[in-house]
Structures are given as C-alpha cells and as structure tokens.
Design a protein around this motif. Structure first.
Motif, short mmCIF file in Angstrom:
data_model
loop_
_atom_site.label_atom_id
_atom_site.label_comp_id
_atom_site.label_asym_id
_atom_site.label_seq_id
_atom_site.Cartn_x
_atom_site.Cartn_y
_atom_site.Cartn_z
N GLY A 193 2.55 6.92 3.08
CA GLY A 193 2.00 5.76 3.77
C GLY A 193 0.95 6.11 4.82
O GLY A 193 0.72 5.31 5.74
N GLU B 28 0.25 -0.04 -11.77
CA GLU B 28 0.49 -0.68 -10.48
C GLU B 28 -0.66 -0.46 -9.51
O GLU B 28 -0.89 -1.27 -8.62
CB GLU B 28 1.79 -0.16 -9.87
N ARG C 157 3.41 3.27 -0.14
CA ARG C 157 4.58 4.12 -0.40
C ARG C 157 5.38 3.59 -1.58
O ARG C 157 6.02 4.37 -2.31
CB ARG C 157 5.49 4.17 0.83
N GLU C 158 5.37 2.27 -1.76
CA GLU C 158 6.17 1.65 -2.83
C GLU C 158 5.65 2.03 -4.21
O GLU C 158 6.37 1.88 -5.20
CB GLU C 158 6.18 0.12 -2.67
N ILE C 159 4.42 2.49 -4.29
CA ILE C 159 3.85 2.95 -5.55
C ILE C 159 3.75 4.48 -5.57
O ILE C 159 4.32 5.15 -6.43
CB ILE C 159 2.45 2.34 -5.79
N ASN D 244 7.15 6.36 -5.04
CA ASN D 244 8.27 5.84 -5.84
C ASN D 244 8.50 6.77 -7.03
O ASN D 244 7.89 6.61 -8.09
CB ASN D 244 7.96 4.41 -6.30
N ALA E 161 2.11 0.29 2.90
CA ALA E 161 2.67 -0.42 1.73
C ALA E 161 2.55 0.40 0.45
O ALA E 161 3.33 0.20 -0.49
CB ALA E 161 1.97 -1.77 1.57
#
Length: 449
Positions: A360, A217, A427-429, A432, A425
C-alpha cells in the motif's frame, strides 16, 4: 489420463537479467510444488545466485555462455554490464541455440516457457514437437503499447520519437507513452542485428499462448486488447508478489529496523532505484539535493549504479539522524513492510512496484529509462497511485526543487491524500496472495489441457 494425475516436464528459459530470472523462478517453483518436473535453464553464474531451498522436482540446468567479442569476460547478466554492452550479451544468448536444442531433444520436455530474447526458440521447438509459451514479465500495458506481432516483425524499427505518442490501436482511454530520453537510452541496449521489437514479435507469433505478469483486476483493458492484437490466448499469471522471507538474523536489517521503529507511522520514504539504473553524476547531485530539501526522513539504498563513491561529499553529515544510508543489496520487501515507511522513490520497475503496492505504499515516480519503466511511470500516475517527478523530455534532467516538491506531494501534502488512499487500497490486489495464486493455477490448467 486425468489431468489431475498427469504431470508435465516443463523447461524454463529466461533472459539473462535478474528482473526476468526471478519472476521465471516464481513460476518454476509453483509448477514444481504442484508436482511437475521443471528444468530451469540459465548460465552457471546466474544459477549460483539463486536460492538453495528449491523444490526437489526443480532442476537447475547449466549452459555455459558462449563468448563473443565485445562482451566482458565473466559477464553473464545485464547487472554486470553498462547498457551499451547489452547487445553483446544478446548475441551470446543467441549462441545458446545449439545447446538448448540438444537439451530439448534428449530431455522429454512437454513445454518450454521462454523469454523475449529467444526469438529463435519457437522454430526450434516446432521441429522437435514441443509446445512453447512466451512469458512476458512486464505488465500488460507495455506489450499492448508495442502492438501486434506482424508490426513488430515486418514493420520498420520504430524511431525513438515514434514511441512518444499513444499508438492508434490502443482502444481504451490512456496517456501512457515513452518520453524521448527513455527511448534513446533503450536503443543503446538493442542488438542492431535483431531488434528487441523483432525478438518480441517472433516470440509471440511462435508460441501456443502468451503469459503475462498481470491480472484483470488491475489491467482488464490491456489484457483484453492483447488477445485481440495477438489472435491467440493471453494468460495472466498474476502479479507474482514475492514470498517474503524475514531477514531477522541479518545484523544490518536488525539495526535498520531499530532505526525505523523510532519513526512515526508512514513518515519515512524509501529510495530504491533498482540495480541497473544509470544516473549521471549531475543527476546524482540533484537527486541528493532533492532528498535533502524534502525535509523528510528517508532510507536510501545505494547499489552499484550509482555507487557510494558518487554520493556528493557532505551529504551524509547534512542529513544525519534524518536519513539512513544502506550500501549494497537490501531486503526491500521487509523494509517496505515496516509501518514507518510511507512511500517509495521508485525507478518504476514492475517488480519493485508490485512489492510497493502490495504494502500500500504510494509511488514517487522517477523512471529509470530502462525497458518499459517510462511506460510504468505514466501508468501509475494515470491510476492515481503516485506522482511523477517532472523531467525534461529530451534528456531526462530534473531539478532538486522539483524532486523535493514531488516527494512532499506524495508523502505529506494535502493534494496527495487521494494518491495515498489509492495506493493503500491496492493492497487488496497486489498483496492478495490467494487471488494471485488463482492465476498460476489457471496457467497450469492451460498447459495440461
């Protein structure tokens, strides 16, 4: 036997640096929690510094570090040494070969996961009949930059200036490269008898697969290229974000948290330059000057390098109320998670960046010039999650004005809005845990296959 029932005995053998030991411990803990028997091998002093609440099936195996001329007494990790003494630590590490061999011969190990420095280990385990995997704790971008194992082993040792350009084998858009001052410092830490390039190359060539602390990712192109360069499986193990443990009982953290609670959201920048970054007295003056000139509130964690005695006289009184000075080890994960933190002045270490982007936080990029930190500085700027502090290519010097300007660009200026949004953004990777654990599950499956 069904793979779901089969349990392995896995030995884990990291290099003697805590930036390596801790990611290796994360992998060891995961495998042990899955019911595998894990032997985590290091020297006594390093093992004593590890957490005590480890899974029952994870055993710490002590191997006394042989002494070599030039290595200070009692030193067992890079954190205890100036970079010019690190080659002696590598010589001592190489002298662990007989002890490791004896342990592996009598322990019924199925796999050993080892680090770059143990270039001799694939030869040892092939003679015993054990599978080996090389775990690279850096991002995938860094080994992709170094190239194929044949070049690392058989090619000439690169000159510092050779690594200041993007290599010809990089087959995706990239501006990632070293700066000259970074490679000059890196060379100080190499063993002239066996270069780090040779160690890495032999570790790659002799392993069944190469594990990398990354995920597609974030680094799809470098991971793809590594398989092409290596001609063998490359297994991303995820980013290994830290399992955050709150330090609510630590009086110092309670005091700092109270101070942060009074600050506006994302208004404070955190200064965390790692435990092994060497900064000259002249640079400390510019660093402190830039922090002061930024005009923004900050938390500065001051470790051994530079030590508290190196902070310019009068600095603390000049920033009283706006700055918070923390001496010694700090609960970085907890600090970064506080809503008042809006960015980090970072030495560009991969572990620190994972913690920061997991929350983030945008990056004020100040390469520590150790290992692959320079490459990471370029990568993060290229990915739009930070701005790099302008520095002289030859000696790494910078000015307090340019530092202050970069801090403000990342934290508050309009031109940093997209950087702040990009970092948020991430943070989503990076934050997670479910996604990242999926890759550790895949590692276990590969070893069971």
């Amino acid at each position: 036997m069904d793979n779901k029932e089969k349990k392995l005995h896995v030995a884990i053998f990291p290099w003697l640096a805590f930036g390596h030991i801790l990611p290796y411990l994360e992998v060891a803990t995961f495998l042990a929690e899955k019911g595998h028997r894990v032997s985590f091998i290091s020297t006594p002093k390093n093992l004593r510094k590890l957490p005590t609440d480890l899974p029952p099936s994870l055993t710490l195996v002590e191997l006394p570090l042989p002494r070599v001329d030039g290595l200070p007494d009692l030193a067992e990790s890079t954190a205890e040494l100036p970079i010019k003494k690190v080659p002696y630590l590598k010589k001592a590490y190489d002298m662990l070969e007989p002890a490791i061999t004896e342990f592996l011969q009598r322990s019924g190990v199925d796999w050993i996961i080892h680090d770059f420095a143990a270039h001799w280990l694939p030869r040892v385990v092939s003679q015993i009949g054990i599978n080996s995997a090389f775990f690279n704790i850096t991002s995938a971008t860094s080994p992709a930059f170094l190239g194929p194992p044949s070049l690392l082993i058989e090619g000439p040792v690169p000159r510092p200036e050779d690594l200041t350009v993007v290599p010809k084998w990089i087959d995706y858009p990239s501006k990632v490269r070293f700066k000259l001052y970074e490679m000059l410092q890196n060379h100080d830490g190499m063993d002239p008898g066996v270069s780090d390039f040779q160690r890495i190359g032999e570790s790659i060539r002799g392993s069944k697969f190469v594990a990398v602390r990354s995920c597609p990712e974030f680094e799809a192109d470098p991971l793809r290229l590594l398989e092409k360069l290596y001609g063998k499986p490359v297994v991303p193990v995820g980013l290994l974000p830290p399992r955050r443990k709150r330090s609510s009982e630590d009086e110092r953290w309670v005091e700092l948290k109270r101070w942060l609670d009074d600050k506006k959201e994302k208004s404070v920048f955190y200064i965390g330059l790692g435990t092994e970054v060497n900064i000259s007295p002249e640079m400390i003056v510019e660093l402190a000057g830039g922090i002061e000139k930024s005009g923004l509130p900050f938390v500065w964690v001051v470790g051994q390098r530079p030590g508290p005695e190196n902070i310019p006289p009068g600095f603390e009184s000049q920033v009283a109320g706006r700055g918070y000075m923390w001496m010694g080890w700090a609960p970085q994960a907890e600090i970064l998670a506080h809503p008042a933190i809006g960015g980090i002045l970072s030495h560009c270490g991969w572990s620190s960046a994972i913690e920061s982007l997991g929350q983030g936080r945008p990056l004020i990029l100040f390469s520590g010039a150790n290992s692959d930190q320079g490459l990471m500085g370029r990568l993060f700027e290229e990915r739009g999650v930070g701005f790099e502090v302008p520095r002289d290519e030859a000696d790494g010097s910078f000015t307090s004005d340019s530092l202050a300007q970069t801090i403000r660009r990342v934290m508050v200026e309009p031109e940093g809005e997209q950087v702040r949004a990009n970092a948020w953004a991430m943070r989503e990777i990076f934050g997670n845990y479910e996604l990242q654990n999926k890759y550790l599950e895949k590692l276990a499956q590969v070893m069971l296959a």
